[in-house]
Design an enzyme around this catalytic site. Structure first.
Site: not given
Ligand code: GAR
Length: 222
Positions: A112, A141, A150
């Site tokens: 991701n 990131s 996340d």
């Protein structure tokens, strides 16, 4: 590497698809030894679907509102992903939280990109949060996905300055230009076998990655 031997990617999007396009173009140019076999959106009006088709990639929608609950949606999403037999699944602006079963099905091969310097600013609205907090640096990131939102191990971050007079539009544009550099980079590391993520964490070139790599983009991105 022949095309049939190249690593197979499926990319999930929700919107514009600029990260998807950056990765697909890096594959098409031979910079990444991989092929994007399918692009899937969770909404039929995602602009990135048309962009994928322009790039010659099969693209389809699995609209969330067509399903009674998240389980039913994710079952169909997995079916559509698995039909394309990916070695790596790439979330590129896919704006939906995925359940633990989904994440487990692609453990170690699910990436991701998140628009912040994780672990700062998980979740939505990251650019506004950075501006509200008066922070002087921001970024993006690339991380492997785990069941924690996340919260998976970060491979590479792009760091950009926050400039006087920035608003969300200017700041997000600066971050996105860097995303288009670091995301293809990480996919290339995975495709060339340099990057692995297992139960012991991330390995790059056979060495454990103790902390995320950080690239500074203060000059490149205006
Ligand atoms: C990107 O900036 C990405 O970091 C962000 O959505 C944008 C998608 O742009 N992702 C998230 O916020 C995930 N939580 P794109 O559709 O043009 O690639």
């Amino acid at each position: 590497m022949t095309d049939s031997a190249a690593l197979r990617l499926v990319i999930l999007i929700s919107g514009r698809g600029s990260n998807m396009a950056a990765i697909a173009q890096a594959c098409a140019s031979g910079r990444i030894a991989a092929r994007v076999t399918r692009v899937i959106a969770d909404r039929g009006d995602a602009a990135g679907l048309a962009l994928a088709r322009q790039l010659g990639i099969e693209a389809l929608a699995v609209p969330r509102q067509g399903f009674a609950d998240r389980d039913a949606f994710e079952t169909e999403l997995r079916r559509q992903i698995d039909q394309a037999a990916p070695d790596l699944v790439v979330l590129a602006g896919f704006m939906r939280v995925l359940g633990p079963e989904f994440v487990a099905a692609y453990a170690g091969r699910l990436l991701n990109i998140h628009p912040s310097l994780l672990p700062r600013h998980k979740g939505l609205g990251t650019h506004q949060k950075v501006l509200d907090a008066g922070e002087r640096e921001h970024g993006a990131s690339v991380h492997f996905v785990t069941a924690e939102l996340d919260g998976g191990p970060v491979v590479l971050q792009a760091r950009v300055p926050v400039r006087t007079g920035d608003d969300v539009e200017r700041l997000s544009a600066r971050v996105q230009r860097c995303e288009h550099i670091i995301y293809p980079q990480v996919v290339e590391w995975f495709a060339s076998g340099r990057l692995r993520c297992g139960s012991a964490g991330i390995e790059l070139d056979g060495q454990p990655l103790a902390a995320p790599l950080v690239e500074d983009f203060d000059g490149l991105c205006s």
